[in-house]
Design an enzyme around this catalytic site. Structure first.
Site, PDB file in Angstrom:
ATOM      1  N   ASP A 167      37.854  42.921  42.132  1.00 44.66           N
ATOM      2  CA  ASP A 167      38.382  42.362  40.872  1.00 44.66           C
ATOM      3  C   ASP A 167      39.881  42.628  40.681  1.00 44.66           C
ATOM      4  OD1 ASP A 167      35.816  41.575  40.328  1.00 44.66           O
ATOM      5  OD2 ASP A 167      35.354  43.262  39.013  1.00 44.66           O
ATOM      6  N   THR A 214      38.082  47.604  44.406  1.00 46.20           N
ATOM      7  CA  THR A 214      37.345  46.542  43.713  1.00 46.20           C
ATOM      8  C   THR A 214      37.890  45.179  44.114  1.00 46.20           C
ATOM      9  OG1 THR A 214      36.914  45.424  41.618  1.00 46.20           O
ATOM     10  CG2 THR A 214      38.753  46.895  41.583  1.00 46.20           C
ATOM     11  N   THR A 254      34.002  53.962  37.559  1.00 39.78           N
ATOM     12  CA  THR A 254      34.062  55.165  38.415  1.00 39.78           C
ATOM     13  C   THR A 254      35.222  56.059  37.992  1.00 39.78           C
ATOM     14  OG1 THR A 254      33.169  53.863  40.236  1.00 39.78           O
ATOM     15  CG2 THR A 254      34.276  55.928  40.818  1.00 39.78           C
ATOM     16  N   GLU A 290      33.395  34.038  36.855  1.00 34.62           N
ATOM     17  CA  GLU A 290      32.053  34.156  36.250  1.00 34.62           C
ATOM     18  C   GLU A 290      32.135  34.556  34.784  1.00 34.62           C
ATOM     19  OE1 GLU A 290      31.201  38.547  38.248  1.00 34.62           O
ATOM     20  OE2 GLU A 290      29.511  37.292  37.714  1.00 34.62           O
ATOM     21  N   ARG A 303      33.606  13.972  44.690  1.00 34.42           N
ATOM     22  CA  ARG A 303      32.892  14.750  43.675  1.00 34.42           C
ATOM     23  C   ARG A 303      33.819  15.759  43.016  1.00 34.42           C
ATOM     24  NH1 ARG A 303      27.692  15.784  47.511  1.00 34.42           N
ATOM     25  NH2 ARG A 303      26.414  14.107  46.681  1.00 34.42           N
TER      26      ARG A 303
HETATM   27  O1  F6P Z   1      33.166  44.662  40.029  1.00 39.49           O
HETATM   28  C1  F6P Z   1      32.918  43.932  41.149  1.00 39.49           C
HETATM   29  C2  F6P Z   1      31.915  42.841  40.900  1.00 39.49           C
HETATM   30  O2  F6P Z   1      31.740  42.178  42.118  1.00 39.49           O
HETATM   31  C3  F6P Z   1      32.270  41.863  39.787  1.00 39.49           C
HETATM   32  O3  F6P Z   1      33.213  40.900  40.147  1.00 39.49           O
HETATM   33  C4  F6P Z   1      30.922  41.294  39.462  1.00 39.49           C
HETATM   34  O4  F6P Z   1      30.905  40.815  38.142  1.00 39.49           O
HETATM   35  C5  F6P Z   1      30.013  42.464  39.631  1.00 39.49           C
HETATM   36  O5  F6P Z   1      30.661  43.349  40.517  1.00 39.49           O
HETATM   37  C6  F6P Z   1      28.657  42.134  40.171  1.00 39.49           C
HETATM   38  O6  F6P Z   1      27.889  43.289  40.152  1.00 39.49           O
HETATM   39  P1  F6P Z   1      26.542  43.528  40.937  1.00 39.49           P
HETATM   40  O7  F6P Z   1      26.876  43.727  42.377  1.00 39.49           O
HETATM   41  O8  F6P Z   1      25.967  44.758  40.322  1.00 39.49           O
HETATM   42  O9  F6P Z   1      25.705  42.307  40.763  1.00 39.49           O
END
Ligand code: F6P
Length: 357
Positions: A136, A134, A114, A231, A171
């Site tokens: 992130d 975000t 953005t 991820e 586990r």
């Molecule tokens: O940028 C934020 C985020 O949640 C990331 O952590 C993640 O990889 C991505 O967006 C997921 O995107 P979407 O909502 O398009 O699946």
């Protein structure tokens, strides 16, 4: 004549968008005698297609605590902006619609992509202010983004709950946390939840070292372990590959992320019973935390101040507990990743947490 300010939310949503919108609106109405706010629908898509509506003070009531965004959002990748599709020149359209709406300024709430487009529009002569959202927390030039701390709280709750069942069953639980390029959310969630292993994209892991960490715990009488994995995490072999090659190899092996592979390998190498937990978009939904409500409100008020002072071409930020702003040129196209020697990484290591490195 009334000043007309547009506002849009773009990219993935996060808690705190509505609180920020409310902060902006309340402060604009307070500070400026004659101001009109225009809501642009679904981020840049709305600006390209001219999808917008006039907003009134009552639109901003009761939204401090709500999740998502009252304006809607969409992902309109920066790289698609300069491509003319079906005879639509998106940049030209955005400029036309900005003029058509008689805007004096446009506030864009979003993440890295953005802000790249925000800078592009600024360079095209529009009056733009960015606000850093975000989960992130990877926007350059700001210590924190709104949405991040709420996601940390949600992630921590996930880890806490997984902890008790992991302990009962002895586990190894592998919990995947959002974050493709940046590991901030996984790092903070891992530390807050007392994880034993934290794996982030910035620090490629060696599966043998991950297994060792889990075995060491078992030797010390702790039969269960918690691993938080971003991820976007990858191992030392994948670190040698280009992103595309890595994605192709994973697709061929049937894994989009490393998470399932980590669980499988721990089980295969050391015989532990493993399970995978993926909270996914759960991390991004619902009401913002009190921290994010406060931050979002501060950011919103600061953005309104910038509008009032006629300062554009900047993005709101927080540095050393002070709200401030950076030039859009400075932050566009840059990401704030976790340095391998980050203080929090070092603290986690001192707590005995393994990064698999
Ligand atoms: O940028 C934020 C985020 O949640 C990331 O952590 C993640 O990889 C991505 O967006 C997921 O995107 P979407 O909502 O398009 O699946």
């Amino acid at each position: 004549m009334a000043k007309r300010i547009g506002i849009l939310t773009a990219g993935g949503d996060c808690p705190g968008l509505n609180a920020t919108i409310r902060g902006v609106a309340k402060a604009l109405y307070q500070k400026m005698d004659d101001v009109e706010i225009v809501g642009i629908v679904d981020g840049y898509r709305g600006l390209i297609e001219g999808d917008s509506h006039e907003m009134k003070p009552s639109d901003f009531r009761g939204i401090l605590t709500t999740g998502g965004t009252i304006l809607g959002t969409a992902r309109t990748p920066y790289k698609s902006m300069k491509i003319v599709e079906d005879d639509v020149d998106k940049v030209a359209r955005m400029k036309q619609n900005y003029k058509k709406l008689h805007l004096d300024g446009l506030l864009v709430l979003g993440g890295n992509g953005t802000h790249k487009t925000a800078n592009l529009l600024h360079q095209e002569g529009l009056h733009i202010i960015g606000l850093p959202k975000t989960i992130d927390n990877d926007i350059w030039g700001t210590d924190v983004t709104f949405g991040f701390h709420t996601a940390v709280d949600i992630g921590t709750e996930v880890v806490d709950r997984v902890h008790t069942t992991a302990s009962s069953h002895k586990r190894v639980m592998v919990i995947e946390i959002m974050g493709n390029k940046a590991g901030w959310l996984t790092l903070y969630t891992g530390v807050a939840g007392g994880a034993d292993v934290i794996l982030i994209p910035e620090i490629p892991y060696d599966i043998k070292k991950v297994v060792k960490a889990v075995e060491r715990r078992a030797e010390n009488g702790k039969g269960f372990s918690i691993i938080t994995v971003a991820e976007g995490a990858f191992d030392i072999e994948e670190a040698k590959m280009k992103k595309k090659e890595r994605a192709e190899k994973r697709a061929a092996a049937g894994f989009a992320t490393a998470t399932n592979r980590i669980a499988r390998d721990i089980s295969a190498i050391a015989g532990f019973d493993t399970r995978v937990v993926v909270p996914g978009h759960f991390l991004r939904g619902g009401s913002p935390s009190s921290y994010d409500r406060v931050l979002a409100s501060q950011f919103g008020v600061y953005a309104a101040d910038l509008v009032n002072k006629g300062i554009f071409g900047v993005a709101v930020a927080e540095q050393h507990n002070m709200v401030t702003h950076n030039p859009l040129e400075l932050i566009a196209g840059r990401s704030k990743l976790v340095p391998a020697d980050d203080q929090m990484v070092m603290a986690a290591k001192s707590l005995g947490i393994s990064f698999g490195d």
